[in-house]
Design an enzyme around this catalytic site. Sequence first.
Site, PDB file in Angstrom:
ATOM      1  N   ASN A  61       0.816  -1.209   0.000  1.00 37.62           N
ATOM      2  CA  ASN A  61       0.000   0.000   0.000  1.00 37.62           C
ATOM      3  C   ASN A  61       0.853   1.265   0.000  1.00 37.62           C
ATOM      4  O   ASN A  61       0.474   2.279  -0.578  1.00 37.62           O
ATOM      5  CB  ASN A  61      -0.913   0.009   1.230  1.00 37.62           C
ATOM      6  CG  ASN A  61      -2.002  -1.042   1.145  1.00 37.62           C
ATOM      7  OD1 ASN A  61      -2.817  -1.021   0.236  1.00 37.62           O
ATOM      8  ND2 ASN A  61      -2.008  -1.965   2.087  1.00 37.62           N
ATOM      9  N   THR A  62       2.007   1.203   0.655  1.00 40.55           N
ATOM     10  CA  THR A  62       2.828   2.383   0.835  1.00 40.55           C
ATOM     11  C   THR A  62       4.031   2.420  -0.085  1.00 40.55           C
ATOM     12  O   THR A  62       4.392   3.479  -0.606  1.00 40.55           O
ATOM     13  CB  THR A  62       3.313   2.486   2.299  1.00 40.55           C
ATOM     14  OG1 THR A  62       2.174   2.456   3.164  1.00 40.55           O
ATOM     15  CG2 THR A  62       4.095   3.759   2.531  1.00 40.55           C
TER      16      THR A  62
ATOM     17  N   LYS B  36       8.792  -2.794  -3.112  1.00 43.24           N
ATOM     18  CA  LYS B  36      10.112  -3.343  -2.830  1.00 43.24           C
ATOM     19  C   LYS B  36      10.478  -4.360  -3.903  1.00 43.24           C
ATOM     20  O   LYS B  36       9.656  -5.192  -4.283  1.00 43.24           O
ATOM     21  CB  LYS B  36      10.144  -4.002  -1.452  1.00 43.24           C
ATOM     22  CG  LYS B  36       9.906  -3.039  -0.309  1.00 43.24           C
ATOM     23  CD  LYS B  36       9.917  -3.762   1.026  1.00 43.24           C
ATOM     24  CE  LYS B  36       9.639  -2.802   2.169  1.00 43.24           C
ATOM     25  NZ  LYS B  36       9.615  -3.513   3.479  1.00 43.24           N
TER      26      LYS B  36
ATOM     27  N   GLY C 282      -5.108 -11.631   1.687  1.00 39.59           N
ATOM     28  CA  GLY C 282      -4.158 -10.778   0.993  1.00 39.59           C
ATOM     29  C   GLY C 282      -2.888 -11.512   0.617  1.00 39.59           C
ATOM     30  O   GLY C 282      -2.423 -12.398   1.339  1.00 39.59           O
TER      31      GLY C 282
ATOM     32  N   ASP D 151       0.067 -10.422   0.681  1.00 36.64           N
ATOM     33  CA  ASP D 151       1.121 -10.170   1.660  1.00 36.64           C
ATOM     34  C   ASP D 151       1.050 -11.171   2.813  1.00 36.64           C
ATOM     35  O   ASP D 151       2.067 -11.690   3.275  1.00 36.64           O
ATOM     36  CB  ASP D 151       1.036  -8.741   2.191  1.00 36.64           C
ATOM     37  CG  ASP D 151      -0.352  -8.355   2.682  1.00 36.64           C
ATOM     38  OD1 ASP D 151      -1.330  -9.057   2.372  1.00 36.64           O
ATOM     39  OD2 ASP D 151      -0.459  -7.324   3.385  1.00 36.64           O
ATOM     40  N   ARG D 152      -0.165 -11.491   3.247  1.00 36.98           N
ATOM     41  CA  ARG D 152      -0.338 -12.437   4.347  1.00 36.98           C
ATOM     42  C   ARG D 152      -0.011 -13.863   3.905  1.00 36.98           C
ATOM     43  O   ARG D 152       0.501 -14.663   4.688  1.00 36.98           O
ATOM     44  CB  ARG D 152      -1.765 -12.340   4.906  1.00 36.98           C
ATOM     45  CG  ARG D 152      -2.090 -10.943   5.432  1.00 36.98           C
ATOM     46  CD  ARG D 152      -3.510 -10.832   5.932  1.00 36.98           C
ATOM     47  NE  ARG D 152      -3.680 -11.547   7.192  1.00 36.98           N
ATOM     48  CZ  ARG D 152      -4.867 -11.758   7.760  1.00 36.98           C
ATOM     49  NH1 ARG D 152      -5.982 -11.356   7.152  1.00 36.98           N
ATOM     50  NH2 ARG D 152      -4.953 -12.396   8.913  1.00 36.98           N
TER      51      ARG D 152
ATOM     52  N   ASP E 284       3.101  -8.009  11.061  1.00 39.19           N
ATOM     53  CA  ASP E 284       3.618  -7.148  10.001  1.00 39.19           C
ATOM     54  C   ASP E 284       3.146  -5.729  10.289  1.00 39.19           C
ATOM     55  O   ASP E 284       1.965  -5.402  10.137  1.00 39.19           O
ATOM     56  CB  ASP E 284       3.112  -7.620   8.642  1.00 39.19           C
ATOM     57  CG  ASP E 284       3.714  -6.821   7.489  1.00 39.19           C
ATOM     58  OD1 ASP E 284       4.625  -6.012   7.739  1.00 39.19           O
ATOM     59  OD2 ASP E 284       3.272  -7.013   6.342  1.00 39.19           O
TER      60      ASP E 284
ATOM     61  N   THR F 282       1.427  -0.448   6.659  1.00 43.43           N
ATOM     62  CA  THR F 282       0.261   0.424   6.557  1.00 43.43           C
ATOM     63  C   THR F 282      -0.812  -0.044   7.526  1.00 43.43           C
ATOM     64  O   THR F 282      -1.421   0.749   8.252  1.00 43.43           O
ATOM     65  CB  THR F 282      -0.282   0.433   5.123  1.00 43.43           C
ATOM     66  OG1 THR F 282       0.758   0.820   4.227  1.00 43.43           O
ATOM     67  CG2 THR F 282      -1.443   1.393   4.994  1.00 43.43           C
TER      68      THR F 282
ATOM     69  N   THR G  86      -0.749  18.331  24.136  1.00 43.07           N
ATOM     70  CA  THR G  86      -1.552  17.645  23.119  1.00 43.07           C
ATOM     71  C   THR G  86      -0.687  16.718  22.271  1.00 43.07           C
ATOM     72  O   THR G  86      -1.058  15.576  21.989  1.00 43.07           O
ATOM     73  CB  THR G  86      -2.271  18.664  22.219  1.00 43.07           C
ATOM     74  OG1 THR G  86      -3.161  19.451  23.020  1.00 43.07           O
ATOM     75  CG2 THR G  86      -3.081  17.964  21.130  1.00 43.07           C
TER      76      THR G  86
END
Length: 242
Positions: free
Chosen positions: A9-10, A13, A94, A96-97, A117, A120, A172
């Site tokens: 998602n980000t 690689k 997914g 990735d999983r 993992d 994201t 904050t």
Amino acid sequence: MNLVLDAGNTSIKVAVFEKKQLVFQEIADEKGLPKRLKEICDVYPKIKWAMVASVRNLEPKTLAVLAVFCKVLQLSSKTKTPFKNSYATPSTLGVDRIALATAAFYHNPKANTLVLDAGTCLTYDMVNDYGEYLGGAISPGLNMRYRALSEQTAKLPYLEKSSVLDLIGNSTETSIHSGVYIGMCAEIDGVIEQYKSRFRDLTVILTGGDAEFLSKRLKNPIFANPNFLLEGLNYLLEYNKY
């Protein structure tokens, strides 16, 4: 030699393996990805196979360029896996999983393994000592939590991740960091404890972009491996070549 491509998602690689040995890796830019893949294949002319795992829509040109240099396998829910998949909805699992579960199966055979993992999203994936993938959990990742506080409120700022010295935030900003960072670590430790109560001799592996950052505060013993997903893709490629 094998090339594996993890389009998350980000980030994207790209890695090259000589059998089980990682010999090259980098984070690539999606716009120049086809050209960069050609350059990598020119540097490593022994690449004969590639495995592509993507949670985004890659340009068709990317796969077309790879196919010029080697045979390309695209990971999906239909790809053959070395573990028994007991996920109730395997078609929605997914890629990735799938790769992480494969890495767990090979790295820790005949043992209970929980893979976290921290990318994201924060995902939990469990492979038991019978070589069976059971599933796990999906939770918001670190940056997603910071963004949610900013985007879902009127006045809270968006902050970059930062560690904190004290549980009690006295401003904050420090309150947000405490809630996100310490809160996420507490979640991880709590989930690990629940898994340990159900699975004996549990091995916990932490990977992903925020793995090193989070591992500093986790109480439970873990094994940090930033390349775990890439290794899983390489194992899957070897398993599906012929």
